[in-house]
Design an enzyme around this catalytic site. Structure first.
Site, short mmCIF file in Angstrom:
data_model
loop_
_atom_site.label_atom_id
_atom_site.label_comp_id
_atom_site.label_asym_id
_atom_site.label_seq_id
_atom_site.Cartn_x
_atom_site.Cartn_y
_atom_site.Cartn_z
N ALA A 109 0.80 -1.24 0.00
CA ALA A 109 0.00 0.00 0.00
C ALA A 109 0.83 1.29 0.00
CB ALA A 109 -1.01 0.03 1.16
N GLY A 140 2.10 2.54 -2.61
CA GLY A 140 1.55 3.23 -3.79
C GLY A 140 0.18 3.82 -3.48
N ASP A 141 -0.61 3.14 -2.69
CA ASP A 141 -1.96 3.64 -2.36
C ASP A 141 -1.87 4.92 -1.53
OD1 ASP A 141 -3.02 1.46 -3.67
OD2 ASP A 141 -3.09 0.24 -1.86
P1 ATP Z 1 3.12 -0.96 -3.73
O1 ATP Z 1 2.67 -1.84 -4.87
O2 ATP Z 1 4.18 -1.57 -2.86
O3 ATP Z 1 2.01 -0.36 -2.95
P2 ATP Z 1 3.97 0.70 -5.87
O4 ATP Z 1 4.78 -0.30 -6.62
O5 ATP Z 1 2.65 1.11 -6.42
O6 ATP Z 1 3.84 0.29 -4.36
P3 ATP Z 1 6.31 2.27 -5.34
O7 ATP Z 1 6.94 2.97 -6.46
O8 ATP Z 1 6.97 1.04 -4.82
O9 ATP Z 1 4.79 2.05 -5.72
O10 ATP Z 1 6.16 3.26 -4.08
C1 ATP Z 1 5.33 4.39 -4.10
C2 ATP Z 1 6.01 5.51 -3.33
O11 ATP Z 1 6.19 5.08 -1.96
C3 ATP Z 1 7.41 5.87 -3.82
O12 ATP Z 1 7.35 6.80 -4.89
C4 ATP Z 1 8.05 6.43 -2.57
O13 ATP Z 1 7.66 7.78 -2.38
C5 ATP Z 1 7.41 5.58 -1.45
N1 ATP Z 1 8.26 4.44 -1.08
C6 ATP Z 1 8.15 3.17 -1.52
N2 ATP Z 1 9.11 2.38 -0.98
C7 ATP Z 1 9.82 3.17 -0.16
C8 ATP Z 1 10.95 2.97 0.70
N3 ATP Z 1 11.52 1.76 0.82
N4 ATP Z 1 11.42 4.04 1.39
C9 ATP Z 1 10.84 5.27 1.29
N5 ATP Z 1 9.78 5.51 0.50
C10 ATP Z 1 9.28 4.50 -0.22
O1 RIB Z 2 -2.06 -2.09 -2.92
C1 RIB Z 2 -2.18 -3.00 -1.87
C2 RIB Z 2 -3.47 -3.74 -1.97
O2 RIB Z 2 -3.47 -4.55 -3.13
C3 RIB Z 2 -3.74 -4.69 -0.82
O3 RIB Z 2 -4.38 -4.07 0.26
C4 RIB Z 2 -4.55 -5.80 -1.47
O4 RIB Z 2 -5.85 -5.88 -1.00
C5 RIB Z 2 -4.48 -5.54 -2.97
O5 RIB Z 2 -5.66 -4.97 -3.43
#
Ligand code: ATP
Ligand code: RIB
Length: 309
Positions: free
Chosen positions: A254, A256-257
């Site tokens: 989450a 990204g969320d």
């Molecule tokens: P997820 O699928 O894990 O929810 P995502 O792949 O959609 O995430 P990411 O690019 O991994 O998105 O992360 C979104 C934002 O979260 C990044 O742009 C950054 O600001 C923050 N973030 C993610 N990981 C880290 C970390 N290890 N340390 C600090 N900030 C982080």
């Molecule tokens: O982005 C994280 C979410 O992806 C989790 O909470 C899970 O429910 C899936 O939808």
């Protein structure tokens, strides 16, 4: 006559319950691993973004569909407790509520399998029933855990009303030109940016190439999230990477969320995209230091008081 509510941020998307197990390493195909603690958390990309936006101080409306079961009842209760407008949470009498099976390893990496259930039955017809909130809101945020026809409908209807529509294109999927040209902002991670643009992305160089291609495809503002490296912004005004904060990550579920929620909250407050991404980097850095999806979403006071070294 019903009083009109102010809705800053309208989130449309999935509601899940996450079944989470921590483990030393993620199992390879065919492997069984003995994990550690089990947690059952509220999740789902749509719900995570709605809850995070509410905790960051926005008036939030949430449109989703749950099953007629104990998970759906708990979901709805949770959103109401968070102060979210739940007028347009639909109940599916045939399909169960969404469930996600999540493993998290010691490096804070995860694997997620989603049983969409009722989320796969959130249809354009439901959005038409929620037309009122499309009119009432300031900005719309949607993801790809509900049917593509629904996403396309929301984007077209939002644009028709002159609303800013933000798409977090997760989980990864290819997108039509028609959909892209009606977006105000798109926020892919590297995998998603690669699939949408057709350009392999590993590292910043590929991310820039993908961002340029996505803009050429018709989106005015592109933000590519780069995990612990931060996020890049590409639009008429900005072309730069805003670095992430250095924190001790325990679970990136989450991230990204929370990032997306924070971006739209800041935009709804009138901040520009650069300020919005800076704010989002702060909020999501805090979230990765905590376990779980919704349990990890920070409150506004925490983000404002965040003083990273
Ligand atoms: P997820 O699928 O894990 O929810 P995502 O792949 O959609 O995430 P990411 O690019 O991994 O998105 O992360 C979104 C934002 O979260 C990044 O742009 C950054 O600001 C923050 N973030 C993610 N990981 C880290 C970390 N290890 N340390 C600090 N900030 C982080
Ligand atoms: O982005 C994280 C979410 O992806 C989790 O909470 C899970 O429910 C899936 O939808």
């Amino acid at each position: 006559m019903e009083k009109q509510r102010r809705i800053d941020v309208l989130v449309i998307g999935s509601a899940n319950t996450d079944m989470v197990v921590c483990t030393d390493h993620l199992p390879r195909p065919g492997e069984t691993v003995l994990g550690g603690a089990f947690m059952m958390n509220q999740g789902g990309k749509g719900a995570n973004q709605a809850v995070a936006a509410a905790r960051l101080g926005a008036e939030v409306g949430f449109v989703c569909k749950t099953g007629n079961d104990m998970f759906g009842i708990a979901n709805r209760q949770q959103y109401a407790q968070e102060g979210i407008d739940t007028r347009f949470i639909f109940v599916d009498e045939e399909n169960p509520s969404g469930i996600a099976l999540i493993s998290v390893d010691q490096r804070a990496e995860n694997t997620i399998v989603v049983a969409s259930g009722a989320n796969a039955n959130l249809l354009p017809l439901d959005i038409a029933r929620a037309e009122k909130v499309l009119d009432e809101c300031n900005i719309i945020l949607i993801q790809l855990e509900v049917p593509m026809a629904t996403v396309e409908y929301v984007v077209a209807e939002g644009a028709k009303r002159g609303k800013r529509v933000v798409l977090n294109p997760a989980p990864a999927a290819t997108l039509s030109k028609e959909l892209l040209k009606n977006l105000y902002l798109i926020t892919p991670n590297e995998t998603e940016a690669s699939l949408i643009s057709g350009i392999p992305v590993s590292g910043e160089e590929g991310a820039w190439a993908a961002a340029r291609k996505i803009r050429e495809m018709g989106v005015e503002n592109v933000v590519v999230t780069l995990g612990s490296h931060g996020a890049l912004i590409y639009n008429d005004r900005y072309e730069e990477v805003i670095p992430a904060y250095r924190v001790e990550a325990v679970d990136t579920t989450a991230a990204g969320d929370v990032f997306n929620a924070a971006v739209v909250v800041a935009l709804s407050e009138g901040k520009d995209l650069y300020e919005a991404v800076r704010f989002a980097n702060r909020a999501s850095a805090l979230s990765v230091t905590r376990m779980g999806a919704q349990p990890s979403a920070p409150y506004r006071s925490e983000v404002d008081g965040f003083d990273p070294k």
